[in-house]
Design a protein around this motif. Structure first.
Motif, mmCIF file in Angstrom:
data_model
loop_
_atom_site.group_PDB
_atom_site.id
_atom_site.type_symbol
_atom_site.label_atom_id
_atom_site.label_comp_id
_atom_site.label_asym_id
_atom_site.label_seq_id
_atom_site.Cartn_x
_atom_site.Cartn_y
_atom_site.Cartn_z
ATOM 1 N N PHE A 161 7.199 6.420 -11.079
ATOM 2 C CA PHE A 161 7.148 5.963 -12.267
ATOM 3 C C PHE A 161 6.798 6.777 -13.356
ATOM 4 O O PHE A 161 7.288 7.096 -14.204
ATOM 5 C CB PHE A 161 5.933 4.881 -12.253
ATOM 6 N N ILE A 162 5.726 7.675 -12.799
ATOM 7 C CA ILE A 162 5.283 8.640 -13.671
ATOM 8 C C ILE A 162 6.281 9.790 -14.161
ATOM 9 O O ILE A 162 6.692 10.371 -15.345
ATOM 10 C CB ILE A 162 4.199 9.572 -13.285
ATOM 11 N N ILE A 163 7.142 10.456 -13.060
ATOM 12 C CA ILE A 163 8.153 11.250 -13.326
ATOM 13 C C ILE A 163 9.342 10.499 -14.156
ATOM 14 O O ILE A 163 9.943 11.391 -14.963
ATOM 15 C CB ILE A 163 8.692 11.875 -12.158
ATOM 16 N N THR A 164 9.708 9.487 -13.946
ATOM 17 C CA THR A 164 10.707 8.676 -14.722
ATOM 18 C C THR A 164 10.166 8.562 -16.131
ATOM 19 O O THR A 164 11.154 8.858 -16.901
ATOM 20 C CB THR A 164 11.152 7.227 -13.795
ATOM 21 N N PHE A 165 9.134 8.003 -16.387
ATOM 22 C CA PHE A 165 8.453 7.724 -17.645
ATOM 23 C C PHE A 165 8.534 9.094 -18.269
ATOM 24 O O PHE A 165 8.842 9.069 -19.638
ATOM 25 C CB PHE A 165 7.203 7.101 -17.466
ATOM 26 N N TRP A 166 7.707 10.199 -17.760
ATOM 27 C CA TRP A 166 7.763 11.378 -18.187
ATOM 28 C C TRP A 166 8.997 12.166 -18.653
ATOM 29 O O TRP A 166 9.357 12.504 -19.946
ATOM 30 C CB TRP A 166 7.026 12.460 -17.623
ATOM 31 N N THR A 167 10.181 11.877 -17.935
ATOM 32 C CA THR A 167 11.398 12.372 -18.021
ATOM 33 C C THR A 167 12.252 11.549 -19.432
ATOM 34 O O THR A 167 12.608 12.236 -20.338
ATOM 35 C CB THR A 167 12.460 12.234 -17.052
ATOM 36 N N PHE A 168 12.017 10.192 -19.563
ATOM 37 C CA PHE A 168 12.450 9.499 -20.608
ATOM 38 C C PHE A 168 11.660 9.764 -22.184
ATOM 39 O O PHE A 168 12.485 9.873 -22.843
ATOM 40 C CB PHE A 168 12.356 8.018 -20.226
ATOM 41 N N MET A 169 10.386 9.922 -21.896
ATOM 42 C CA MET A 169 9.594 10.321 -23.111
ATOM 43 C C MET A 169 9.931 11.489 -23.472
ATOM 44 O O MET A 169 9.951 11.938 -24.777
ATOM 45 C CB MET A 169 8.241 10.018 -22.873
ATOM 46 N N THR A 170 10.203 12.690 -22.796
ATOM 47 C CA THR A 170 10.568 13.997 -23.372
ATOM 48 C C THR A 170 11.748 14.016 -23.894
ATOM 49 O O THR A 170 12.250 14.458 -24.932
ATOM 50 C CB THR A 170 10.743 14.800 -22.090
ATOM 51 N N GLY A 171 12.741 13.242 -23.226
ATOM 52 C CA GLY A 171 14.229 13.153 -23.945
ATOM 53 C C GLY A 171 14.033 12.123 -25.302
ATOM 54 O O GLY A 171 14.466 12.773 -26.388
ATOM 55 N N PHE A 172 13.329 11.231 -25.545
ATOM 56 C CA PHE A 172 13.028 10.480 -26.519
ATOM 57 C C PHE A 172 12.488 11.281 -27.614
ATOM 58 O O PHE A 172 12.703 11.155 -28.738
ATOM 59 C CB PHE A 172 12.449 9.155 -26.014
ATOM 60 N N SER A 173 11.402 12.115 -27.263
ATOM 61 C CA SER A 173 10.754 12.976 -28.277
ATOM 62 C C SER A 173 11.580 13.772 -28.802
ATOM 63 O O SER A 173 11.319 14.058 -30.311
ATOM 64 C CB SER A 173 9.677 13.800 -27.569
ATOM 65 N N ARG A 174 12.783 14.208 -28.410
ATOM 66 C CA ARG A 174 13.735 15.130 -28.888
ATOM 67 C C ARG A 174 14.383 14.371 -30.098
ATOM 68 O O ARG A 174 14.876 14.936 -31.004
ATOM 69 C CB ARG A 174 14.490 15.806 -27.981
ATOM 70 N N VAL A 175 14.682 13.191 -29.731
ATOM 71 C CA VAL A 175 15.292 12.388 -30.798
ATOM 72 C C VAL A 175 14.750 12.181 -31.817
ATOM 73 O O VAL A 175 14.886 12.309 -33.181
ATOM 74 C CB VAL A 175 15.932 11.133 -30.242
ATOM 75 N N PHE A 176 13.312 11.556 -31.866
ATOM 76 C CA PHE A 176 12.392 11.648 -32.826
ATOM 77 C C PHE A 176 12.107 12.960 -33.718
ATOM 78 O O PHE A 176 11.864 12.857 -35.053
ATOM 79 C CB PHE A 176 10.912 11.062 -32.428
ATOM 80 N N MET A 177 12.204 14.015 -33.068
ATOM 81 C CA MET A 177 11.890 15.182 -33.782
ATOM 82 C C MET A 177 12.971 15.998 -34.500
ATOM 83 O O MET A 177 12.952 16.914 -35.211
ATOM 84 C CB MET A 177 11.222 16.309 -32.890
ATOM 85 N N GLY A 178 14.110 15.209 -34.394
ATOM 86 C CA GLY A 178 15.408 15.527 -35.115
ATOM 87 C C GLY A 178 16.221 16.477 -34.464
ATOM 88 O O GLY A 178 17.067 17.226 -35.252
ATOM 89 N N VAL A 179 15.830 17.042 -33.461
ATOM 90 C CA VAL A 179 16.483 18.185 -32.666
ATOM 91 C C VAL A 179 17.656 17.959 -31.913
ATOM 92 O O VAL A 179 18.316 18.854 -31.428
ATOM 93 C CB VAL A 179 15.351 19.217 -32.209
ATOM 94 N N HIS A 180 17.851 16.466 -31.540
ATOM 95 C CA HIS A 180 18.698 16.352 -30.629
ATOM 96 C C HIS A 180 19.141 14.672 -30.980
ATOM 97 O O HIS A 180 18.408 14.089 -31.489
ATOM 98 C CB HIS A 180 18.190 16.248 -29.303
ATOM 99 N N SER A 181 20.617 14.695 -30.719
ATOM 100 C CA SER A 181 21.126 13.256 -30.745
ATOM 101 C C SER A 181 20.683 12.417 -29.432
ATOM 102 O O SER A 181 20.758 13.495 -28.351
ATOM 103 C CB SER A 181 22.435 13.247 -31.142
ATOM 104 N N PHE A 182 20.708 11.139 -29.298
ATOM 105 C CA PHE A 182 20.717 10.643 -27.842
ATOM 106 C C PHE A 182 21.944 11.088 -27.117
ATOM 107 O O PHE A 182 21.713 10.977 -25.974
ATOM 108 C CB PHE A 182 20.329 8.921 -27.997
ATOM 109 N N GLY A 183 23.010 10.975 -27.588
ATOM 110 C CA GLY A 183 24.089 11.546 -26.999
ATOM 111 C C GLY A 183 23.768 12.868 -26.304
ATOM 112 O O GLY A 183 24.484 13.169 -25.187
ATOM 113 N N GLN A 184 23.164 13.861 -26.940
ATOM 114 C CA GLN A 184 23.032 15.206 -26.383
ATOM 115 C C GLN A 184 21.914 15.160 -25.256
ATOM 116 O O GLN A 184 22.182 15.631 -24.140
ATOM 117 C CB GLN A 184 22.537 15.939 -27.506
ATOM 118 N N ILE A 185 21.028 14.014 -25.421
ATOM 119 C CA ILE A 185 20.036 13.817 -24.458
ATOM 120 C C ILE A 185 20.742 13.159 -23.226
ATOM 121 O O ILE A 185 20.244 13.814 -21.820
ATOM 122 C CB ILE A 185 18.979 12.715 -25.002
ATOM 123 N N ILE A 186 21.350 12.172 -23.323
ATOM 124 C CA ILE A 186 21.801 11.513 -22.187
ATOM 125 C C ILE A 186 22.891 12.516 -21.482
ATOM 126 O O ILE A 186 23.040 12.510 -20.234
ATOM 127 C CB ILE A 186 22.784 10.204 -22.423
#
Length: 415
Positions: A161-186
């Protein structure tokens, strides 16, 4: 082979979907990022920055494991896979050459100012590699019971759960910060999932077995043919990377387009005092090319193993490590830190040419880094008499004692 075919088909299927719906995902991401940035709750930015910056702390796990765990070879392979993920990501970014959201969308603010291309996300690839390869390589009992160890079910569930949650939140943080689209994340997650699956299913065990056998008493070590093959891979990788670099500089990305993107960096990023151009070595295709050359550490790693002439007594370290004093244990740590710190000056040099930066900084750091771990560190431990059985590439002589009390020379003859 069946899994390889299925994984490859799934990868190409998603690549096709990504290409077809690229614009739709970009437009949807613009709306999402603007909504997130305009409707922040107190502390949200700091929370996402923690997830984003944690990426730079996770590789230290490989160093800690190398220093204190029995599975030193696994720790090194884990570290090499993180670097391979970074090199692969930079290679792919030059292949896609897609801008970051804040380069193009005027309303999006960058909370972290990355200046290379955005697709696929490096944070998505590296975080998923670090999180999911960690249990696979260093703590395999998390996924499957081992002959000598078994984790309780609740430990496995919590860890996954921790590694899955951390991976997701790391990706989502990049969308929030404006440096990636979620298409680039996925897309980053998809590429890394493919690399990790193929590596763990078809490559990792073979490498572990081969290297462990090569590092036994009386073995001739890594064959020259293996070194030649890895050298050919690194050379070919570099040649293809150069092709994509030049295509982006003179064909795919125009100076006018690059100027617009770098103007956004100059105007939006705090402490940015330089207006970069398409030829600046720290931006766009240039930094992607340089970073892709971390692949050379693979070659220096196997060359270093060949040069060291050391051995690796797997699962011996923990028992013999206890015999060292606290001062000796501390000294072992400081020696490694000092050796790694010797590479820092390379990153303090400013280059005006992308090729000078790539071959004057990244390639030397990669080669020297591999040699430090495999040759220099083991020799220093030997000369200071603080090496123990189980150290990676432990240097021995005829007078040293084997773990069972026999001399290494007698043990080799008896085997």
């Amino acid at each position: 082979m069946k899994l390889f075919i299925i994984a490859t088909i799934a990868l190409f299927l998603y690549i096709a979907i990504d290409l077809i719906f690229n614009q739709e995902m970009w437009d949807a991401n613009t709306s999402l990022t603007l909504y997130l940035q305009q409707n922040q709750f107190p502390g949200e930015k700091d929370m996402f920055l923690v997830f984003s910056y944690s990426l730079f702390l996770l590789p230290s796990i490989a160093g800690i494991a190398f220093l204190v765990l029995d599975n030193k070879l696994g720790a090194l392979l884990y570290g090499l896979m993180i670097l391979f993920s970074a090199a692969s990501n930079s290679f792919l970014k030059n292949l896609y050459h897609q801008a970051r959201p804040y380069f193009i969308v005027q309303e999006i603010e960058p909370y972290e100012c990355n200046k290379e291309f955005g697709k696929p996300s490096g944070h998505a690839m590296s975080s998923s590699a670090m999180c999911f390869l960690l249990p696979c390589i260093l703590f395999p009992a998390i996924w499957k019971d081992q002959p000598n160890y078994k984790y309780p079910l609740y430990i496995r569930v919590i860890f996954i759960f921790i590694i899955t949650f951390w991976t997701f939140m790391t990706g989502f943080s990049r969308v929030f910060m404006g440096v990636h689209s979620f298409g680039q994340i996925i897309l980053g997650w998809v590429y890394q999932a493919y690399i990790s699956i193929i590596y763990m299913m078809y490559i990792h065990d073979r490498i572990m077995t081969y290297l462990t056998e090569c590092l036994q008493m009386g073995h001739k070590g890594i064959s020259i043919r293996v070194i030649q093959i890895i050298g050919l891979i690194a050379f070919s990788w570099t040649c293809v990377a150069i092709i994509f670099l030049e295509l982006n500089r003179y064909v795919f990305i125009s100076p006018a387009e690059a100027t617009l993107w770098m103007t956004a960096v100059y105007e939006k990023c705090e402490n940015q005092t330089t207006l970069y151009t398409i030829d600046s070595p720290l931006v766009l295709q240039n930094i992607c090319f340089s970073m892709s050359l971390y692949i050379w550490i693979m070659l220096s790693f196997v060359i270093g193993i060949k040069l060291s002439k050391g051995i690796y007594l797997e699962n011996q370290f923990r028992y013999h490590y206890k015999s060292l004093s606290l001062w000796q244990k501390t000294l072992r740590i400081f020696i490694l830190i000092i050796l790694v710190a010797l590479l820092i000056p390379f990153f303090l040099i400013e280059f005006n040419s992308v090729y000078a930066q790539a071959f004057g900084q990244i390639v030397p750091v990669s080669i020297l880094g591999g040699l430090i771990i495999t040759v220099v560190y083991s020799k220093i431990l030997y000369y200071l008499k603080i090496s123990v059985p189980g150290d990676f590439l432990q240097i021995i002589d005829n007078e040293q004692s084997a773990p069972d009390g026999m001399s290494f020379e007698l043990q080799a003859k008896s085997s």
